[in-house]
Design a protein around this motif. Structure first.
Motif, PDB file in Angstrom:
ATOM      1  N   ALA A 242      23.961  88.255  48.595  1.00 21.91           N
ATOM      2  CA  ALA A 242      24.412  86.922  49.011  1.00 21.91           C
ATOM      3  C   ALA A 242      25.210  86.252  47.893  1.00 21.91           C
ATOM      4  CB  ALA A 242      23.219  86.053  49.388  1.00 21.91           C
ATOM      5  N   VAL A 243      26.314  85.646  48.308  1.00 20.96           N
ATOM      6  CA  VAL A 243      27.176  84.977  47.329  1.00 20.96           C
ATOM      7  C   VAL A 243      26.791  83.512  47.142  1.00 20.96           C
ATOM      8  CG1 VAL A 243      29.121  86.528  47.658  1.00 20.96           C
ATOM      9  CG2 VAL A 243      28.901  84.513  49.113  1.00 20.96           C
ATOM     10  N   ASP A 244      26.012  82.986  48.054  1.00 20.79           N
ATOM     11  CA  ASP A 244      25.584  81.595  47.889  1.00 20.79           C
ATOM     12  C   ASP A 244      24.088  81.472  48.146  1.00 20.79           C
ATOM     13  OD1 ASP A 244      25.016  80.642  50.741  1.00 20.79           O
ATOM     14  OD2 ASP A 244      27.087  81.311  50.965  1.00 20.79           O
ATOM     15  N   GLU A 245      23.527  80.440  47.582  1.00 21.90           N
ATOM     16  CA  GLU A 245      22.093  80.218  47.651  1.00 21.90           C
ATOM     17  C   GLU A 245      21.617  79.956  49.086  1.00 21.90           C
ATOM     18  OE1 GLU A 245      18.788  77.328  45.595  1.00 21.90           O
ATOM     19  OE2 GLU A 245      20.687  77.638  44.552  1.00 21.90           O
ATOM     20  N   GLY A 246      22.449  79.306  49.883  1.00 24.29           N
ATOM     21  CA  GLY A 246      22.071  79.011  51.265  1.00 24.29           C
ATOM     22  C   GLY A 246      21.840  80.279  52.072  1.00 24.29           C
ATOM     23  N   MET A 247      22.735  81.246  51.942  1.00 28.20           N
ATOM     24  CA  MET A 247      22.575  82.505  52.677  1.00 28.20           C
ATOM     25  C   MET A 247      21.341  83.259  52.170  1.00 28.20           C
ATOM     26  SD  MET A 247      25.100  85.780  53.091  1.00 28.20           S
ATOM     27  CE  MET A 247      26.004  85.261  54.536  1.00 28.20           C
ATOM     28  N   TYR A 248      21.124  83.217  50.876  1.00 29.13           N
ATOM     29  CA  TYR A 248      19.953  83.881  50.301  1.00 29.13           C
ATOM     30  C   TYR A 248      18.670  83.337  50.930  1.00 29.13           C
ATOM     31  CZ  TYR A 248      16.265  85.083  47.007  1.00 29.13           C
ATOM     32  OH  TYR A 248      15.098  85.531  46.460  1.00 29.13           O
ATOM     33  N   TRP A 249      18.528  82.013  50.964  1.00 27.44           N
ATOM     34  CA  TRP A 249      17.305  81.423  51.505  1.00 27.44           C
ATOM     35  C   TRP A 249      17.201  81.601  53.015  1.00 27.44           C
ATOM     36  CZ3 TRP A 249      13.353  81.207  48.721  1.00 27.44           C
ATOM     37  CH2 TRP A 249      13.462  80.978  47.349  1.00 27.44           C
ATOM     38  N   GLN A 250      18.320  81.622  53.685  1.00 31.01           N
ATOM     39  CA  GLN A 250      18.310  81.898  55.126  1.00 31.01           C
ATOM     40  C   GLN A 250      17.747  83.300  55.371  1.00 31.01           C
ATOM     41  OE1 GLN A 250      22.223  82.025  56.932  1.00 31.01           O
ATOM     42  NE2 GLN A 250      21.409  81.472  58.927  1.00 31.01           N
ATOM     43  N   CYS A 251      18.195  84.253  54.576  1.00 25.82           N
ATOM     44  CA  CYS A 251      17.682  85.619  54.703  1.00 25.82           C
ATOM     45  C   CYS A 251      16.191  85.686  54.373  1.00 25.82           C
ATOM     46  CB  CYS A 251      18.453  86.572  53.792  1.00 25.82           C
ATOM     47  SG  CYS A 251      20.120  86.923  54.343  1.00 25.82           S
ATOM     48  N   MET A 252      15.782  84.988  53.317  1.00 30.71           N
ATOM     49  CA  MET A 252      14.368  85.005  52.927  1.00 30.71           C
ATOM     50  C   MET A 252      13.480  84.462  54.042  1.00 30.71           C
ATOM     51  SD  MET A 252      13.841  86.323  49.927  1.00 30.71           S
ATOM     52  CE  MET A 252      15.040  87.540  50.349  1.00 30.71           C
ATOM     53  N   GLU A 253      13.896  83.387  54.663  1.00 33.83           N
ATOM     54  CA  GLU A 253      13.116  82.812  55.759  1.00 33.83           C
ATOM     55  C   GLU A 253      13.118  83.718  56.983  1.00 33.83           C
ATOM     56  OE1 GLU A 253      13.961  78.678  56.577  1.00 33.83           O
ATOM     57  OE2 GLU A 253      14.227  78.281  54.439  1.00 33.83           O
ATOM     58  N   ALA A 254      14.247  84.372  57.258  1.00 33.23           N
ATOM     59  CA  ALA A 254      14.309  85.301  58.395  1.00 33.23           C
ATOM     60  C   ALA A 254      13.458  86.541  58.121  1.00 33.23           C
ATOM     61  CB  ALA A 254      15.758  85.680  58.677  1.00 33.23           C
ATOM     62  N   ILE A 255      13.415  86.983  56.867  1.00 35.43           N
ATOM     63  CA  ILE A 255      12.545  88.102  56.492  1.00 35.43           C
ATOM     64  C   ILE A 255      11.091  87.716  56.725  1.00 35.43           C
ATOM     65  CG2 ILE A 255      11.676  89.453  54.526  1.00 35.43           C
ATOM     66  CD1 ILE A 255      14.604  89.253  53.398  1.00 35.43           C
TER      67      ILE A 255
ATOM     68  N   GLY B 263       1.944  83.904  70.059  1.00 35.97           N
ATOM     69  CA  GLY B 263       2.284  83.727  68.649  1.00 35.97           C
ATOM     70  C   GLY B 263       3.542  84.485  68.277  1.00 35.97           C
ATOM     71  N   LEU B 264       3.688  85.703  68.795  1.00 28.62           N
ATOM     72  CA  LEU B 264       4.897  86.488  68.552  1.00 28.62           C
ATOM     73  C   LEU B 264       6.118  85.767  69.107  1.00 28.62           C
ATOM     74  CD1 LEU B 264       6.520  89.022  67.772  1.00 28.62           C
ATOM     75  CD2 LEU B 264       5.784  90.037  69.953  1.00 28.62           C
ATOM     76  N   THR B 265       5.995  85.234  70.291  1.00 28.39           N
ATOM     77  CA  THR B 265       7.105  84.510  70.911  1.00 28.39           C
ATOM     78  C   THR B 265       7.536  83.337  70.038  1.00 28.39           C
ATOM     79  OG1 THR B 265       6.345  85.174  73.102  1.00 28.39           O
ATOM     80  CG2 THR B 265       7.819  83.291  73.003  1.00 28.39           C
ATOM     81  N   GLU B 266       6.562  82.608  69.524  1.00 29.83           N
ATOM     82  CA  GLU B 266       6.864  81.449  68.677  1.00 29.83           C
ATOM     83  C   GLU B 266       7.511  81.869  67.356  1.00 29.83           C
ATOM     84  OE1 GLU B 266       4.269  78.225  66.196  1.00 29.83           O
ATOM     85  OE2 GLU B 266       3.594  78.700  68.221  1.00 29.83           O
ATOM     86  N   LEU B 267       6.950  82.881  66.704  1.00 26.97           N
ATOM     87  CA  LEU B 267       7.487  83.330  65.416  1.00 26.97           C
ATOM     88  C   LEU B 267       8.880  83.931  65.557  1.00 26.97           C
ATOM     89  CD1 LEU B 267       4.246  84.919  63.990  1.00 26.97           C
ATOM     90  CD2 LEU B 267       5.491  82.978  63.005  1.00 26.97           C
ATOM     91  N   ALA B 268       9.081  84.720  66.593  1.00 22.95           N
ATOM     92  CA  ALA B 268      10.403  85.317  66.806  1.00 22.95           C
ATOM     93  C   ALA B 268      11.430  84.241  67.141  1.00 22.95           C
ATOM     94  CB  ALA B 268      10.336  86.364  67.919  1.00 22.95           C
ATOM     95  N   GLY B 269      11.002  83.222  67.869  1.00 25.19           N
ATOM     96  CA  GLY B 269      11.894  82.096  68.138  1.00 25.19           C
ATOM     97  C   GLY B 269      12.283  81.373  66.863  1.00 25.19           C
ATOM     98  N   ARG B 270      11.337  81.280  65.929  1.00 27.41           N
ATOM     99  CA  ARG B 270      11.642  80.686  64.627  1.00 27.41           C
ATOM    100  C   ARG B 270      12.688  81.525  63.900  1.00 27.41           C
ATOM    101  NH1 ARG B 270       8.527  80.497  59.163  1.00 27.41           N
ATOM    102  NH2 ARG B 270       7.814  82.477  59.946  1.00 27.41           N
ATOM    103  N   GLY B 271      12.559  82.851  63.994  1.00 27.83           N
ATOM    104  CA  GLY B 271      13.552  83.730  63.375  1.00 27.83           C
ATOM    105  C   GLY B 271      14.935  83.519  63.951  1.00 27.83           C
ATOM    106  N   CYS B 272      15.007  83.343  65.256  1.00 25.72           N
ATOM    107  CA  CYS B 272      16.299  83.062  65.895  1.00 25.72           C
ATOM    108  C   CYS B 272      16.868  81.739  65.393  1.00 25.72           C
ATOM    109  CB  CYS B 272      16.147  83.008  67.420  1.00 25.72           C
ATOM    110  SG  CYS B 272      15.885  84.593  68.204  1.00 25.72           S
ATOM    111  N   GLY B 273      16.015  80.742  65.299  1.00 27.38           N
ATOM    112  CA  GLY B 273      16.461  79.433  64.843  1.00 27.38           C
ATOM    113  C   GLY B 273      16.960  79.456  63.412  1.00 27.38           C
ATOM    114  N   ILE B 274      16.302  80.213  62.567  1.00 25.30           N
ATOM    115  CA  ILE B 274      16.709  80.319  61.166  1.00 25.30           C
ATOM    116  C   ILE B 274      18.092  80.957  61.056  1.00 25.30           C
ATOM    117  CG2 ILE B 274      16.227  81.542  58.995  1.00 25.30           C
ATOM    118  CD1 ILE B 274      13.189  81.228  59.810  1.00 25.30           C
TER     119      ILE B 274
END
Length: 151
Positions: A113-126, A55-66
């Motif tokens: 973040a200056v744009d909404e895209g970077m903000y949401w990218q950070c939120m998903e990576a968090i 599960g850790l491998t899968e979740l961390a891979g998702r973080g990389c993808g984000i």
């Protein structure tokens, strides 16, 4: 290189990252390292940790993808230098700390973040870092339970 040393190097690099792109690149490095450690635990770690490690491998891979892979040479990827897990308990404890620090650093990037895209990218990576840390904490809990069981 063993996991604890690589985690220490990641923590130092995260602290030194000076701007949003540097912090995001270091967050990607941390997710990649978590993925590699999870994979190592799943393959050669204690049997009771294998499900959580996958599960850790899968979740961390998702973080990389984000976060998307930073432009870097393969040799500069810390995860590629992982040769041994070492003390699994210590490695997992340190990894949990690194993932918490990644989340905190990304909160700072998201707030600036200056744009909404970077903000949401950070939120998903968090979110991915937090869920990965939950898996790490569960593995530590299972190790503690195992140590409490009579032989």
């Amino acid at each position: 290189m063993d996991a604890v040393r690589l985690i220490g190097a990641s923590r130092c690099a995260l602290m030194r990252s000076g701007d949003a792109s540097g912090t995001m690149a270091e967050a990607w490095q941390a997710h990649a390292l978590a993925q590699a450690i999870g994979s190592r635990v799943a393959v050669s770690g204690p049997p009771e940790l294998r499900g959580e490690a996958l599960g850790l491998t899968e979740l961390a891979g998702r973080g990389c993808g984000i976060l998307g892979a930073p432009v870097t040479e393969v040799g500069s990827m810390r995860a590629a230098r992982l040769t041994e897990l070492g003390d699994a308990r210590r490695a997992l404890f340190e990894l949990g700390g690194l993932l918490a620090e990644v989340g905190i650093a990304l909160v700072g990037v998201a707030c600036a973040a200056v744009d909404e895209g970077m903000y949401w990218q950070c939120m998903e990576a968090i979110d991915a870092a937090d869920e990965s840390r939950d898996r790490v904490l569960e593995m530590l809990r299972r190790l503690a339970v195992r140590d409490q069981e009579p032989a």
